[in-house]
Write a protein that holds these residues in place. Structure first.
Motif, PDB file in Angstrom:
ATOM      1  N   VAL A  51       0.846  -1.153   0.103  1.00 32.64           N
ATOM      2  CA  VAL A  51       0.094   0.002  -0.112  1.00 32.64           C
ATOM      3  C   VAL A  51       0.911   1.153  -0.017  1.00 32.64           C
ATOM      4  O   VAL A  51       2.030   1.168   0.132  1.00 32.64           O
ATOM      5  CB  VAL A  51      -1.034   0.224   1.378  1.00 32.64           C
ATOM      6  N   GLN A  52       0.211   2.557  -0.245  1.00 35.68           N
ATOM      7  CA  GLN A  52       1.116   3.509   0.173  1.00 35.68           C
ATOM      8  C   GLN A  52       0.847   4.229   1.317  1.00 35.68           C
ATOM      9  O   GLN A  52      -0.236   4.272   1.650  1.00 35.68           O
ATOM     10  CB  GLN A  52       0.516   4.831  -1.087  1.00 35.68           C
ATOM     11  N   ALA A  53       2.131   4.567   1.739  1.00 40.05           N
ATOM     12  CA  ALA A  53       1.767   5.167   3.300  1.00 40.05           C
ATOM     13  C   ALA A  53       2.468   6.275   3.392  1.00 40.05           C
ATOM     14  O   ALA A  53       3.747   6.678   3.268  1.00 40.05           O
ATOM     15  CB  ALA A  53       2.469   4.346   4.212  1.00 40.05           C
ATOM     16  N   GLU A  54       1.738   7.549   3.739  1.00 33.70           N
ATOM     17  CA  GLU A  54       2.148   9.094   3.661  1.00 33.70           C
ATOM     18  C   GLU A  54       2.384   9.304   5.225  1.00 33.70           C
ATOM     19  O   GLU A  54       1.535   9.131   6.016  1.00 33.70           O
ATOM     20  CB  GLU A  54       1.381   9.950   3.129  1.00 33.70           C
ATOM     21  N   VAL A  55       3.435  10.021   5.455  1.00 36.22           N
ATOM     22  CA  VAL A  55       3.704  10.478   6.783  1.00 36.22           C
ATOM     23  C   VAL A  55       3.240  12.052   6.712  1.00 36.22           C
ATOM     24  O   VAL A  55       3.890  12.772   6.009  1.00 36.22           O
ATOM     25  CB  VAL A  55       4.973  10.321   7.192  1.00 36.22           C
ATOM     26  N   LEU A  56       2.492  12.340   7.866  1.00 41.24           N
ATOM     27  CA  LEU A  56       2.176  13.883   7.996  1.00 41.24           C
ATOM     28  C   LEU A  56       2.225  14.192   9.345  1.00 41.24           C
ATOM     29  O   LEU A  56       1.439  14.245  10.314  1.00 41.24           O
ATOM     30  CB  LEU A  56       0.610  13.866   7.626  1.00 41.24           C
ATOM     31  N   PRO A  57       3.540  14.672   9.760  1.00 40.04           N
ATOM     32  CA  PRO A  57       3.895  14.812  11.151  1.00 40.04           C
ATOM     33  C   PRO A  57       3.276  16.284  11.482  1.00 40.04           C
ATOM     34  O   PRO A  57       3.190  17.286  10.806  1.00 40.04           O
ATOM     35  CB  PRO A  57       5.405  15.271  10.973  1.00 40.04           C
ATOM     36  N   ALA A  58       2.646  16.156  12.855  1.00 35.08           N
ATOM     37  CA  ALA A  58       1.934  17.243  13.173  1.00 35.08           C
ATOM     38  C   ALA A  58       1.793  17.182  14.803  1.00 35.08           C
ATOM     39  O   ALA A  58       1.418  16.157  15.288  1.00 35.08           O
ATOM     40  CB  ALA A  58       0.347  17.333  12.660  1.00 35.08           C
ATOM     41  N   ASP A  59       2.003  18.231  15.461  1.00 35.46           N
ATOM     42  CA  ASP A  59       1.517  18.276  16.968  1.00 35.46           C
ATOM     43  C   ASP A  59       0.146  18.812  17.063  1.00 35.46           C
ATOM     44  O   ASP A  59      -0.077  19.967  16.652  1.00 35.46           O
ATOM     45  CB  ASP A  59       2.502  19.289  17.634  1.00 35.46           C
ATOM     46  N   LEU A  60      -0.738  17.844  17.357  1.00 35.10           N
ATOM     47  CA  LEU A  60      -2.062  18.215  17.356  1.00 35.10           C
ATOM     48  C   LEU A  60      -2.668  19.133  18.371  1.00 35.10           C
ATOM     49  O   LEU A  60      -3.869  19.362  18.767  1.00 35.10           O
ATOM     50  CB  LEU A  60      -3.245  17.161  17.251  1.00 35.10           C
ATOM     51  N   THR A  61      -1.559  19.636  19.193  1.00 32.22           N
ATOM     52  CA  THR A  61      -2.052  20.559  20.125  1.00 32.22           C
ATOM     53  C   THR A  61      -1.680  22.348  19.522  1.00 32.22           C
ATOM     54  O   THR A  61      -1.871  23.094  20.452  1.00 32.22           O
ATOM     55  CB  THR A  61      -1.093  20.532  21.607  1.00 32.22           C
ATOM     56  N   ASP A  62      -1.171  22.074  18.221  1.00 31.14           N
ATOM     57  CA  ASP A  62      -1.112  23.536  17.713  1.00 31.14           C
ATOM     58  C   ASP A  62      -2.023  23.555  16.669  1.00 31.14           C
ATOM     59  O   ASP A  62      -2.351  22.797  15.738  1.00 31.14           O
ATOM     60  CB  ASP A  62       0.273  23.173  16.906  1.00 31.14           C
ATOM     61  N   PRO A  63      -3.001  24.636  17.040  1.00 31.34           N
ATOM     62  CA  PRO A  63      -4.281  25.029  16.092  1.00 31.34           C
ATOM     63  C   PRO A  63      -3.778  24.971  14.694  1.00 31.34           C
ATOM     64  O   PRO A  63      -4.619  24.593  13.758  1.00 31.34           O
ATOM     65  CB  PRO A  63      -4.589  26.233  16.756  1.00 31.34           C
ATOM     66  N   SER A  64      -2.798  25.763  14.294  1.00 25.54           N
ATOM     67  CA  SER A  64      -2.309  25.840  12.837  1.00 25.54           C
ATOM     68  C   SER A  64      -2.019  24.410  12.216  1.00 25.54           C
ATOM     69  O   SER A  64      -2.357  24.060  11.196  1.00 25.54           O
ATOM     70  CB  SER A  64      -1.316  26.725  12.801  1.00 25.54           C
ATOM     71  N   LEU A  65      -1.379  23.417  12.902  1.00 28.24           N
ATOM     72  CA  LEU A  65      -1.314  22.261  12.479  1.00 28.24           C
ATOM     73  C   LEU A  65      -2.594  21.108  12.479  1.00 28.24           C
ATOM     74  O   LEU A  65      -2.849  20.566  11.545  1.00 28.24           O
ATOM     75  CB  LEU A  65      -0.265  21.454  13.194  1.00 28.24           C
ATOM     76  N   VAL A  66      -3.394  21.482  13.411  1.00 24.68           N
ATOM     77  CA  VAL A  66      -4.838  20.681  13.277  1.00 24.68           C
ATOM     78  C   VAL A  66      -5.690  21.499  12.222  1.00 24.68           C
ATOM     79  O   VAL A  66      -5.989  20.330  11.280  1.00 24.68           O
ATOM     80  CB  VAL A  66      -5.467  21.222  14.727  1.00 24.68           C
ATOM     81  N   GLU A  67      -5.335  22.726  11.934  1.00 26.35           N
ATOM     82  CA  GLU A  67      -5.943  23.146  10.827  1.00 26.35           C
ATOM     83  C   GLU A  67      -5.610  22.544   9.442  1.00 26.35           C
ATOM     84  O   GLU A  67      -6.230  22.189   8.388  1.00 26.35           O
ATOM     85  CB  GLU A  67      -6.196  24.497  10.673  1.00 26.35           C
ATOM     86  N   ALA A  68      -4.235  22.232   9.422  1.00 29.60           N
ATOM     87  CA  ALA A  68      -3.531  21.879   8.151  1.00 29.60           C
ATOM     88  C   ALA A  68      -3.977  20.305   8.093  1.00 29.60           C
ATOM     89  O   ALA A  68      -4.181  19.756   6.895  1.00 29.60           O
ATOM     90  CB  ALA A  68      -2.031  21.727   8.092  1.00 29.60           C
ATOM     91  N   VAL A  69      -4.135  19.549   9.162  1.00 30.09           N
ATOM     92  CA  VAL A  69      -4.457  18.185   8.848  1.00 30.09           C
ATOM     93  C   VAL A  69      -5.924  18.085   8.588  1.00 30.09           C
ATOM     94  O   VAL A  69      -6.686  17.199   7.569  1.00 30.09           O
ATOM     95  CB  VAL A  69      -4.301  17.266  10.109  1.00 30.09           C
ATOM     96  N   ALA A  70      -6.824  18.964   9.214  1.00 28.18           N
ATOM     97  CA  ALA A  70      -8.460  18.902   8.980  1.00 28.18           C
ATOM     98  C   ALA A  70      -8.428  19.355   7.313  1.00 28.18           C
ATOM     99  O   ALA A  70      -9.270  18.969   6.902  1.00 28.18           O
ATOM    100  CB  ALA A  70      -9.055  20.088   9.746  1.00 28.18           C
ATOM    101  N   GLN A  71      -7.598  20.387   6.926  1.00 27.04           N
ATOM    102  CA  GLN A  71      -7.748  20.755   5.370  1.00 27.04           C
ATOM    103  C   GLN A  71      -7.449  19.585   4.639  1.00 27.04           C
ATOM    104  O   GLN A  71      -7.970  19.526   3.594  1.00 27.04           O
ATOM    105  CB  GLN A  71      -6.578  21.918   5.034  1.00 27.04           C
TER     106      GLN A  71
END
Ligand code: NAP
Length: 263
Positions: free
Chosen positions: A54-74
């Motif tokens: 399969v394809q596995a992509e890594v998306l590092p993010a600290d989910l206590t950082d609102p801007s990074l949560v927004e990037a994952v939500a986007q």
């Protein structure tokens, strides 16, 4: 089937999230793996790509950082291949409520509640428009048991259970399935991270067994899956007792026990 679909898993670098990654890859899903530790995510992604093709992509993010949560939500909003969200990233805290700092409690709430709700909102909105998709939210039996003495953590997990049940009621008619997974103590790093020696606990479930049971509930489209609860009738009775109160809540006057009797 899973063809051309992918799953986004938060907290995938270890523990329950990494097992979900393995199990969904085994089912043929491509993966988007989110956590802070990019090195661990990359090692897991490479292993699962090699093992399952399969394809596995890594998306590092600290989910206590609102801007990074927004990037994952986007990403969840814009990537129509993502058909499953596993809202798994979470933390616990050691100590009693008054021994915990306000800053630590805020971080707990931000990760366990705010980030999970933001990602659920992003997924629910697109999935409902598409008429399909699934959201798996990691709650905990602690959210049903104030007696366990983990008040702040348990409150965040009660929130997750409520969120899941509410979303399932709202969205099932739109083709979206929402599952609350309610584990009890499971052998992962969360215990050491919050200062508890897991070997002092009894009745600790293996993380692989927990996730396999949760996925059995997922395949049955259960709204709430409690892997350690052997006597399923107890949950049915709990839900029936709660639902029996609902018609009682519509009252013009308080219950007689609250009427003043000043003599
Ligand atoms: P774990 O082994 O500690 O793993 C937690 C995961 O969340 C890790 O991948 C961690 O990765 C990630 N994470 C932590 N803080 C993060 C942050 N700020 N931003 C992004 N990712 C973060 O915990 P677990 O036991 O697998 O727990 C998974 C879920 O199950 C949690 O929601 C937990 O509350 C729930 N649960 C666990 C148990 C149990 O006994 N284990 C019981 C009931 C419910 P990084 O450190 O790389 O960021």
């Amino acid at each position: 089937m899973a063809e051309n679909t992918s799953v986004l898993i938060t907290g995938a670098s270890t523990g329950i999230g990494s097992i979900y990654a393995d199990r969904f890859a085994r089912r043929g899903y491509d993966l988007v793996l989110v956590a802070r530790d990019a090195g661990r995510l990359t090692t897991l992604a490479q292993k699962l790509e090699a093992q399952y093709g399969v394809q596995a992509e890594v998306l590092p993010a600290d989910l206590t950082d609102p801007s990074l949560v927004e990037a994952v939500a986007q990403r969840v909003r814009e990537d129509s291949r993502i058909s499953v969200l596993v809202n798994n990233a979470g933390m616990s805290l050691s100590g009693t409520f008054i021994s915990q700092t306000g800053a630590d409690i805020n971080r707990l709430v931000t990760l366990n509640m705010t980030a999970a709700m933001s990602l659920a909102h992003a997924a629910a909105t697109r999935f409902a428009a598409a008429g399909n998709g699934s959201i798996i939210n990691l709650a905990s039996v602690v959210g049903l048991a104030p007696e366990l003495g983990m008040t702040a953590y348990g409150a965040t997990k009660a929130f997750i259970l409520y969120l899941s049940q509410g979303l399932n009621l709202e969205l099932s008619a739109r083709g979206v399935y929402v599952q609350a997974v309610v584990p009890a103590a499971t052998r992962t790093e969360i215990w050491a991270r919050s200062g508890v020696d897991i070997d002092t606990l009894s009745g600790v479930m293996d993380a692989g067994e927990m996730v396999d049971a949760a996925l059995a509930g997922y395949d049955r489209r259960e709204p709430v899956t409690i892997p350690p609860l052997h006597n399923e009738v107890l949950w049915t009775l709990h839900e029936q007792a709660r639902q029996a109160m609902l018609p009682e809540f519509t009252q013009e006057h308080p219950a007689p026990r609250y009427l003043r009797n000043d003599g």
